[in-house]
Design an enzyme around this catalytic site. Structure first.
Site, PDB file in Angstrom:
ATOM      1  N   LYS A  33      36.987  49.740  44.403  1.00 38.64           N
ATOM      2  CA  LYS A  33      36.103  48.571  44.444  1.00 38.64           C
ATOM      3  C   LYS A  33      36.338  47.714  45.689  1.00 38.64           C
ATOM      4  O   LYS A  33      35.389  47.170  46.256  1.00 38.64           O
ATOM      5  CB  LYS A  33      36.233  47.727  43.182  1.00 38.64           C
ATOM      6  CG  LYS A  33      37.509  46.926  43.072  1.00 38.64           C
ATOM      7  CD  LYS A  33      37.471  45.995  41.889  1.00 38.64           C
ATOM      8  CE  LYS A  33      38.762  45.230  41.756  1.00 38.64           C
ATOM      9  NZ  LYS A  33      39.080  44.352  42.885  1.00 38.64           N
ATOM     10  N   THR A  34      37.607  47.605  46.116  1.00 35.32           N
ATOM     11  CA  THR A  34      37.906  46.813  47.307  1.00 35.32           C
ATOM     12  C   THR A  34      37.242  47.430  48.535  1.00 35.32           C
ATOM     13  O   THR A  34      36.670  46.722  49.372  1.00 35.32           O
ATOM     14  CB  THR A  34      39.430  46.715  47.525  1.00 35.32           C
ATOM     15  OG1 THR A  34      40.019  46.125  46.362  1.00 35.32           O
ATOM     16  CG2 THR A  34      39.768  45.875  48.736  1.00 35.32           C
ATOM     17  N   ASP A 224      34.540  39.104  43.423  1.00 35.12           N
ATOM     18  CA  ASP A 224      35.465  40.168  43.025  1.00 35.12           C
ATOM     19  C   ASP A 224      36.085  39.814  41.660  1.00 35.12           C
ATOM     20  O   ASP A 224      36.179  38.639  41.305  1.00 35.12           O
ATOM     21  CB  ASP A 224      36.566  40.277  44.088  1.00 35.12           C
ATOM     22  CG  ASP A 224      37.449  41.498  43.900  1.00 35.12           C
ATOM     23  OD1 ASP A 224      37.049  42.425  43.170  1.00 35.12           O
ATOM     24  OD2 ASP A 224      38.540  41.537  44.499  1.00 35.12           O
ATOM     25  N   GLU A 225      36.510  40.818  40.910  1.00 34.08           N
ATOM     26  CA  GLU A 225      37.180  40.635  39.606  1.00 34.08           C
ATOM     27  C   GLU A 225      36.371  39.706  38.697  1.00 34.08           C
ATOM     28  O   GLU A 225      36.906  38.790  38.059  1.00 34.08           O
ATOM     29  CB  GLU A 225      38.603  40.067  39.801  1.00 34.08           C
ATOM     30  CG  GLU A 225      39.520  40.912  40.664  1.00 34.08           C
ATOM     31  CD  GLU A 225      40.039  42.177  39.972  1.00 34.08           C
ATOM     32  OE1 GLU A 225      39.542  42.500  38.879  1.00 34.08           O
ATOM     33  OE2 GLU A 225      40.921  42.833  40.551  1.00 34.08           O
ATOM     34  N   GLN A 255      38.561  45.991  31.716  1.00 28.16           N
ATOM     35  CA  GLN A 255      39.837  45.417  32.138  1.00 28.16           C
ATOM     36  C   GLN A 255      39.840  43.888  32.005  1.00 28.16           C
ATOM     37  O   GLN A 255      40.592  43.200  32.687  1.00 28.16           O
ATOM     38  CB  GLN A 255      40.157  45.830  33.578  1.00 28.16           C
ATOM     39  CG  GLN A 255      40.352  47.330  33.739  1.00 28.16           C
ATOM     40  CD  GLN A 255      40.850  47.700  35.128  1.00 28.16           C
ATOM     41  OE1 GLN A 255      41.979  47.407  35.505  1.00 28.16           O
ATOM     42  NE2 GLN A 255      39.992  48.342  35.906  1.00 28.16           N
ATOM     43  N   ARG A 603      47.279  52.689  34.789  1.00 29.38           N
ATOM     44  CA  ARG A 603      48.206  52.384  35.892  1.00 29.38           C
ATOM     45  C   ARG A 603      48.916  53.654  36.376  1.00 29.38           C
ATOM     46  O   ARG A 603      49.503  53.674  37.455  1.00 29.38           O
ATOM     47  CB  ARG A 603      49.302  51.403  35.449  1.00 29.38           C
ATOM     48  CG  ARG A 603      48.868  50.013  34.953  1.00 29.38           C
ATOM     49  CD  ARG A 603      47.938  49.301  35.860  1.00 29.38           C
ATOM     50  NE  ARG A 603      46.560  49.563  35.476  1.00 29.38           N
ATOM     51  CZ  ARG A 603      45.517  49.422  36.283  1.00 29.38           C
ATOM     52  NH1 ARG A 603      45.686  49.064  37.535  1.00 29.38           N
ATOM     53  NH2 ARG A 603      44.295  49.668  35.867  1.00 29.38           N
TER      54      ARG A 603
END
Length: 654
Positions: A33-34, A224-225, A255, A603
């Site tokens: 995503k970044t 973002d987020e 998330q 993770r």
């Protein structure tokens, strides 16, 4: 010109090249995503959008700097005119020019959390509220209550009823403090962090001319987020994007795990209702994990009703199946994890590529001890080492004076917990106790009360009462578990926790589990000696440890979000632990707990271990049978054929 088609995968490319309008980008774990956001900003600049017309909101300034630096290197051009940073940073910049419209001067100061507590303490003093004499919550707890009310846009009544029911009888007083705090900040020309957001939204809502000017300026707003935003943050971006409507929000509903901080899950899940013409994109190509790990993650999250369905697909080749480990008890669980870490390290895996995750900090108790015993260096990401936390040291100080009545450090810590007992008074009282043959008995001498300063006498009487309760226990009952029970139920320590800490319920849970843990030792002296050895070892190694980068990471799942490791152990995968029992009482609690489980398993890059103890033991209840987490059982019954399960199943019993 950047060759976007070559640099991006198909899913990312579609997002980056989209013209505009409201865009919801559902970016699965490890899906880049970044990278997508970075290239989107670069593409906007290449297409002729002026830097000052772009707003990029992130959750850390570091994330914004990283993205914009990357854009600069891609385009070889300056991006300094882009307004990028955290919501607080952006709100601060907008308020600097317009604060006077809200009754502030434009040179207002910003309070950090410590400053806020001091101002609240001043307000309490002005209202003649003495926290030590009236069992009133401390300023840091008041600050937390007010912050939560603002960030969730709830009434004070609602926040107290749902999160702090033990303070509902103080609603009027807390409301008075809140009102005075607001006025005091105005008088001092200061804003706290919550004010930055709240006042920014007020500015946009109450001053249409300012909103019009800013909304005209920002042609593109990127967030973002987005799943971690609260109501105020969502309102701010909606307002700033209201003219051009080029709002791109990037996040992952699966998330969304920060409701306890005020994050509002409905922001992302209801985005299509707020923007019926929005286009939805899914980033489902995962670059992090093996297909086997992703298969388990996909199966787990499908059980949530409120979600945007998505399926992570691995780029990586076939790997090892996750392993579900059923251990006989918590000690065996810790032994397994430590042994497996040792084996991985010997095979050449760096320790920093190994993480142990858990739902609550106390879940790491046995493991911390086992790692120290085996001389395996570790780094705690979920706070300070469990046994060095203030509330743990508080209760063990009572135990220490029973074992050694001349333990100066324990006496000093214990005395300082009581109202109006400061360092000078504690020094004076200790000097008296130090020369007595039996300090515990001397505590009850009339002489002891006579040398106590007048203002400290009520506190010392309370101290004597607490220790009297402990001494009234039968000698065989003077054990950590019973002492903790007495402190929580027959004295004011539970109230002390509630008055002193915003996470009082978690700390109380820590203490109950500490009592359970102590039953593994034959005597209280053995238990305290082990704790002392652990604490001393950690202090001796502190400087050396700080310089070592190669350490196993121990972390709560919340702290682990956004990070990744080659090998991940998720411990205490038992019902009541994950999902955590108290979290199930919250509205939407089970689904958020399942999202936490999903965050934990995603993770892992190469190998995932899920472990669950079959038994826990307390002296009062005896052996408690634990059931593997529902999140594992709903993926596949442990009784199913091995090949049909998405994990191997190992059992560790004698």
């Amino acid at each position: 010109m950047i060759d976007y088609e070559k640099e991006l995968n198909t899913e990312q490319y579609r997002v980056v090249m989209e013209d505009g309008g409201p865009l919801l980008v559902l970016a699965g774990a490890g899906s880049g995503k970044t990278r997508t956001l970075t290239y989107r900003v670069a593409r906007l600049l290449e297409s002729g959008v002026s830097p000052e017309k772009i707003l990029l909101a992130t959750f850390t300034n570091k994330a914004a700097r990283s993205m914009l630096n990357r854009v600069e290197s891609l385009l070889n051009s300056y991006t300094g005119k882009i307004m990028g940073g955290t919501f607080h940073h952006i709100a601060h910049l907008l308020l600097r020019s317009h604060a006077f419209l809200l009754g502030y001067k434009n040179n207002f100061s910003i309070l950090d959390s410590e400053d806020s507590r001091q101002v609240i303490s001043t307000c309490m003093a002005e209202l003649k509220i003495d926290t030590k004499l009236t069992k009133f919550p401390k300023s840091n707890v008041i600050a937390e209550i007010m912050s939560l009310a603002i960030n969730t846009q709830s009434t004070l009544d609602d926040v107290l009823f749902t999160r702090y029911p033990f303070f509902t009888h103080l609603t009027n007083e807390i409301d008075q403090i809140g009102c005075r705090y607001i006025q005091k900040k105005k008088d001092l020309n200061v804003m706290d962090f919550d004010d930055l957001l709240n006042n920014c939204r007020r500015l946009l809502l109450e001053h249409p001319d300012v909103l019009s000017k800013l909304a005209q300026r920002f042609e593109h707003v990127l967030v973002d987020e987005y799943q971690d935003t609260n109501i105020i943050q969502a309102d701010i971006v909606d307002s700033l994007a209201s003219v051009h409507r080029n709002l791109m929000v990037v996040g992952d509903d699966s998330q969304s795990i920060y409701s306890f901080r005020g994050a509002n899950f409905s922001n992302i899940i209801n985005f299509p209702q707020r923007y019926p013409d929005c286009k939805i994109f899914k980033l489902e190509t995962n670059y992090r994990s093996t297909p086997e790990i992703l298969h388990l993650a996909n199966l787990s999250i499908t059980n949530n009703e409120k979600q945007f369905p998505k399926e992570l697909r691995a780029v990586r080749d076939k790997g090892m199946r996750p392993v579900m480990v059923s251990a006989e008890n918590v000690v065996k669980q810790a032994d397994f994890v430590a042994q497996r870490i040792t084996e991985l390290s010997r095979s050449g895996i760096p320790l920093k590529e190994i993480a142990v995750l858990y739902r609550a900090h106390y879940h790491s108790m046995e493991l911390q001890m086992e790692l120290v015993r085996r001389d395996i260096p570790f780094d705690i990401r979920s706070g300070i080492r469990f046994f060095e936390q203030a509330h743990i040291k508080d209760v063990t100080s009572y135990m220490r004076i029973l074992i050694n009545p001349h333990d100066e450090l324990a006496w000093r810590r214990l005395l300082l917990m009581y109202p109006k007992v400061g360092k000078v008074t504690a020094d004076k009282l200790w000097k008296y106790l130090a020369i007595q043959e039996n300090p515990l008995a001397s505590l009850f001498n009339e002489e002891f009360i006579q040398i106590t300063p007048k203002q400290a006498k009520p506190g010392i009487e309370e101290c004597r009462n607490v220790i009297k309760h402990i001494l009234e226990l039968q000698p065989q009952d003077r054990i950590p578990e019973k002492i903790i029970e007495v402190l929580l139920n027959k004295t004011g320590y539970r109230t002390y926790l509630q008055d002193s800490y915003s996470d009082a319920s978690s700390r109380e849970e820590d203490l109950i589990q500490l009592g359970n843990f102590s039953t593994k030792f034959s005597t209280m002296e053995d238990f305290l000696n082990e704790l002392a050895l652990l604490t001393n070892m950690s202090k001796e190694e502190e400087l050396e440890e700080r310089e070592k980068e190669d350490r196993v990471v121990l972390s709560t799942i919340h702290q682990a979000k956004g990070l990744e490791w080659s090998y991940v152990f998720l411990i205490w995968c038992a019902d009541g632990m994950i999902p955590l029992q108290r979290a199930l009482k919250e509205p939407g609690g089970e689904e958020e707990e399942r999202r936490l489980f999903y965050v934990a398993v995603t993770r892992a890059k190469d190998q995932l271990y899920l472990s669950s103890p079959a038994l826990d033991y307390t002296r009062s209840s005896g052996a408690l049978t634990l059931t593997p987490s529902r999140f594992i059982r709903e993926i596949a019954p442990l009784s199913a054929e091995d090949e049909s399960r998405p994990f191997e199943h190992w059992t560790l019993f004698d």
